[in-house]
Design a protein around this motif. Structure first.
Motif, PDB file in Angstrom:
ATOM      1  N   ILE A 195     -13.575 -16.882-137.874  1.00 24.56           N
ATOM      2  CA  ILE A 195     -12.540 -15.855-137.695  1.00 24.56           C
ATOM      3  C   ILE A 195     -11.391 -16.478-136.907  1.00 24.56           C
ATOM      4  O   ILE A 195     -11.605 -17.083-135.849  1.00 24.56           O
ATOM      5  CB  ILE A 195     -13.090 -14.642-136.911  1.00 24.56           C
ATOM      6  CG1 ILE A 195     -14.216 -13.972-137.702  1.00 24.56           C
ATOM      7  CG2 ILE A 195     -11.971 -13.649-136.603  1.00 24.56           C
ATOM      8  CD1 ILE A 195     -14.942 -12.880-136.928  1.00 24.56           C
ATOM      9  N   LEU A 196     -10.181 -16.347-137.454  1.00 29.85           N
ATOM     10  CA  LEU A 196      -8.955 -16.792-136.788  1.00 29.85           C
ATOM     11  C   LEU A 196      -8.032 -15.595-136.623  1.00 29.85           C
ATOM     12  O   LEU A 196      -7.999 -14.713-137.483  1.00 29.85           O
ATOM     13  CB  LEU A 196      -8.220 -17.824-137.643  1.00 29.85           C
ATOM     14  CG  LEU A 196      -8.798 -19.213-137.760  1.00 29.85           C
ATOM     15  CD1 LEU A 196      -8.095 -19.978-138.882  1.00 29.85           C
ATOM     16  CD2 LEU A 196      -8.644 -19.951-136.445  1.00 29.85           C
ATOM     17  N   ARG A 197      -7.258 -15.565-135.547  1.00 28.53           N
ATOM     18  CA  ARG A 197      -6.194 -14.575-135.398  1.00 28.53           C
ATOM     19  C   ARG A 197      -4.942 -15.120-136.073  1.00 28.53           C
ATOM     20  O   ARG A 197      -4.707 -16.339-136.081  1.00 28.53           O
ATOM     21  CB  ARG A 197      -5.916 -14.297-133.919  1.00 28.53           C
ATOM     22  CG  ARG A 197      -7.035 -13.567-133.211  1.00 28.53           C
ATOM     23  CD  ARG A 197      -6.654 -13.183-131.776  1.00 28.53           C
ATOM     24  NE  ARG A 197      -5.826 -14.155-131.104  1.00 28.53           N
ATOM     25  CZ  ARG A 197      -6.287 -15.192-130.394  1.00 28.53           C
ATOM     26  NH1 ARG A 197      -7.573 -15.396-130.291  1.00 28.53           N
ATOM     27  NH2 ARG A 197      -5.449 -16.018-129.801  1.00 28.53           N
ATOM     28  N   HIS A 198      -4.126 -14.245-136.628  1.00 28.94           N
ATOM     29  CA  HIS A 198      -2.937 -14.684-137.363  1.00 28.94           C
ATOM     30  C   HIS A 198      -2.030 -15.549-136.495  1.00 28.94           C
ATOM     31  O   HIS A 198      -1.378 -16.460-136.989  1.00 28.94           O
ATOM     32  CB  HIS A 198      -2.174 -13.487-137.937  1.00 28.94           C
ATOM     33  CG  HIS A 198      -1.373 -12.752-136.928  1.00 28.94           C
ATOM     34  ND1 HIS A 198      -1.944 -11.890-136.018  1.00 28.94           N
ATOM     35  CD2 HIS A 198      -0.054 -12.774-136.660  1.00 28.94           C
ATOM     36  CE1 HIS A 198      -1.000 -11.401-135.235  1.00 28.94           C
ATOM     37  NE2 HIS A 198       0.153 -11.921-135.603  1.00 28.94           N
ATOM     38  N   ASP A 199      -1.995 -15.322-135.177  1.00 33.52           N
ATOM     39  CA  ASP A 199      -1.109 -16.111-134.315  1.00 33.52           C
ATOM     40  C   ASP A 199      -1.669 -17.502-134.020  1.00 33.52           C
ATOM     41  O   ASP A 199      -1.000 -18.317-133.389  1.00 33.52           O
ATOM     42  CB  ASP A 199      -0.806 -15.360-133.015  1.00 33.52           C
ATOM     43  CG  ASP A 199      -2.035 -15.049-132.180  1.00 33.52           C
ATOM     44  OD1 ASP A 199      -3.170 -15.173-132.692  1.00 33.52           O
ATOM     45  OD2 ASP A 199      -1.863 -14.667-131.006  1.00 33.52           O
ATOM     46  N   GLN A 200      -2.868 -17.805-134.500  1.00 29.43           N
ATOM     47  CA  GLN A 200      -3.421 -19.143-134.369  1.00 29.43           C
ATOM     48  C   GLN A 200      -3.019 -20.023-135.549  1.00 29.43           C
ATOM     49  O   GLN A 200      -3.386 -21.194-135.593  1.00 29.43           O
ATOM     50  CB  GLN A 200      -4.945 -19.070-134.249  1.00 29.43           C
ATOM     51  CG  GLN A 200      -5.394 -18.401-132.971  1.00 29.43           C
ATOM     52  CD  GLN A 200      -6.872 -18.120-132.947  1.00 29.43           C
ATOM     53  OE1 GLN A 200      -7.483 -17.813-133.976  1.00 29.43           O
ATOM     54  NE2 GLN A 200      -7.466 -18.230-131.770  1.00 29.43           N
ATOM     55  N   LEU A 201      -2.288 -19.450-136.474  1.00 28.04           N
ATOM     56  CA  LEU A 201      -1.777 -20.172-137.639  1.00 28.04           C
ATOM     57  C   LEU A 201      -0.267 -20.295-137.509  1.00 28.04           C
ATOM     58  O   LEU A 201       0.401 -19.348-137.095  1.00 28.04           O
ATOM     59  CB  LEU A 201      -2.130 -19.428-138.931  1.00 28.04           C
ATOM     60  CG  LEU A 201      -3.631 -19.310-139.202  1.00 28.04           C
ATOM     61  CD1 LEU A 201      -3.897 -18.244-140.251  1.00 28.04           C
ATOM     62  CD2 LEU A 201      -4.176 -20.655-139.650  1.00 28.04           C
ATOM     63  N   HIS A 202       0.252 -21.438-137.870  1.00 29.09           N
ATOM     64  CA  HIS A 202       1.700 -21.659-137.824  1.00 29.09           C
ATOM     65  C   HIS A 202       2.392 -20.623-138.705  1.00 29.09           C
ATOM     66  O   HIS A 202       1.877 -20.252-139.766  1.00 29.09           O
ATOM     67  CB  HIS A 202       2.012 -23.073-138.312  1.00 29.09           C
ATOM     68  CG  HIS A 202       3.404 -23.489-138.044  1.00 29.09           C
ATOM     69  ND1 HIS A 202       4.453 -23.127-138.857  1.00 29.09           N
ATOM     70  CD2 HIS A 202       3.926 -24.225-137.033  1.00 29.09           C
ATOM     71  CE1 HIS A 202       5.563 -23.633-138.370  1.00 29.09           C
ATOM     72  NE2 HIS A 202       5.274 -24.300-137.253  1.00 29.09           N
ATOM     73  N   PRO A 203       3.561 -20.125-138.304  1.00 32.27           N
ATOM     74  CA  PRO A 203       4.275 -19.125-139.120  1.00 32.27           C
ATOM     75  C   PRO A 203       4.509 -19.571-140.569  1.00 32.27           C
ATOM     76  O   PRO A 203       4.559 -18.733-141.470  1.00 32.27           O
ATOM     77  CB  PRO A 203       5.594 -18.939-138.378  1.00 32.27           C
ATOM     78  CG  PRO A 203       5.276 -19.260-136.962  1.00 32.27           C
ATOM     79  CD  PRO A 203       4.239 -20.365-137.022  1.00 32.27           C
ATOM     80  N   ASP A 204       4.614 -20.886-140.809  1.00 31.55           N
ATOM     81  CA  ASP A 204       4.792 -21.376-142.181  1.00 31.55           C
ATOM     82  C   ASP A 204       3.612 -21.019-143.072  1.00 31.55           C
ATOM     83  O   ASP A 204       3.743 -20.961-144.295  1.00 31.55           O
ATOM     84  CB  ASP A 204       4.986 -22.892-142.203  1.00 31.55           C
ATOM     85  CG  ASP A 204       6.378 -23.310-141.757  1.00 31.55           C
ATOM     86  OD1 ASP A 204       7.260 -22.425-141.621  1.00 31.55           O
ATOM     87  OD2 ASP A 204       6.579 -24.519-141.534  1.00 31.55           O
ATOM     88  N   PHE A 205       2.453 -20.794-142.486  1.00 28.27           N
ATOM     89  CA  PHE A 205       1.268 -20.410-143.257  1.00 28.27           C
ATOM     90  C   PHE A 205       1.567 -19.159-144.076  1.00 28.27           C
ATOM     91  O   PHE A 205       1.109 -19.033-145.214  1.00 28.27           O
ATOM     92  CB  PHE A 205       0.099 -20.154-142.293  1.00 28.27           C
ATOM     93  CG  PHE A 205      -1.179 -19.780-142.980  1.00 28.27           C
ATOM     94  CD1 PHE A 205      -2.093 -20.749-143.362  1.00 28.27           C
ATOM     95  CD2 PHE A 205      -1.500 -18.441-143.224  1.00 28.27           C
ATOM     96  CE1 PHE A 205      -3.283 -20.397-143.985  1.00 28.27           C
ATOM     97  CE2 PHE A 205      -2.683 -18.089-143.835  1.00 28.27           C
ATOM     98  CZ  PHE A 205      -3.575 -19.074-144.225  1.00 28.27           C
ATOM     99  N   PHE A 206       2.328 -18.242-143.490  1.00 27.59           N
ATOM    100  CA  PHE A 206       2.607 -16.962-144.148  1.00 27.59           C
ATOM    101  C   PHE A 206       3.857 -17.004-145.026  1.00 27.59           C
ATOM    102  O   PHE A 206       4.218 -16.009-145.626  1.00 27.59           O
ATOM    103  CB  PHE A 206       2.697 -15.851-143.092  1.00 27.59           C
ATOM    104  CG  PHE A 206       1.407 -15.694-142.340  1.00 27.59           C
ATOM    105  CD1 PHE A 206       0.325 -15.044-142.910  1.00 27.59           C
ATOM    106  CD2 PHE A 206       1.248 -16.240-141.078  1.00 27.59           C
ATOM    107  CE1 PHE A 206      -0.883 -14.931-142.246  1.00 27.59           C
ATOM    108  CE2 PHE A 206       0.038 -16.127-140.400  1.00 27.59           C
ATOM    109  CZ  PHE A 206      -1.020 -15.471-140.979  1.00 27.59           C
TER     110      PHE A 206
END
Length: 118
Positions: A45-56
């Motif tokens: 489980i990852l929180r969305h803020d643990q992913l670089h904004p470019d992921f989205f």
């Protein structure tokens, strides 16, 4: 990077605690996969803020690259965030399709993530 160890419905699920920068490259995603396997986890489980904004930003290709690695290694992943507010049609469709297949889930809480992965 630390993991909170959840055992849910007989599966070991890691909740990532990240003290540094967001996961911002395919290599960092592969490193995470290696750590998860080394520690005996079956899902993460990852929180969305643990992913670089470019992921989205699907055009960047980052989401596709990272999620393909998780699929190839059969590591289930839940990403926790407020995805009902997504404005991009492409991202909304991507989230819907990911949730339908079950390998990758976009969820609104850790508890929902555990349910999806367990």
């Amino acid at each position: 990077m630390n993991f909170i160890d959840h055992t849910f419905k007989g599966k070991r699920i890691a909740e990532v605690e990240l003290d540094g920068p967001a996961i911002s490259s395919t290599e960092e995603g592969v490193d995470l996969l290696g750590n998860l396997y080394f520690n005996g986890f079956e899902a993460v489980i990852l929180r969305h803020d643990q992913l670089h904004p470019d992921f989205f930003e699907l055009r960047s290709g980052l989401a596709g690259d990272i999620l393909q690695k998780f699929s190839n290694y059969r590591m289930k992943l839940a990403i926790v965030g407020h995805f009902q507010e997504v404005k991009s049609n492409a991202l909304r469709d991507f989230i819907k399709e990911s949730n339908r297949t079950g390998q990758i889930a976009f969820v609104s809480s850790i508890e929902e993530g555990l349910e999806q992965l367990g």
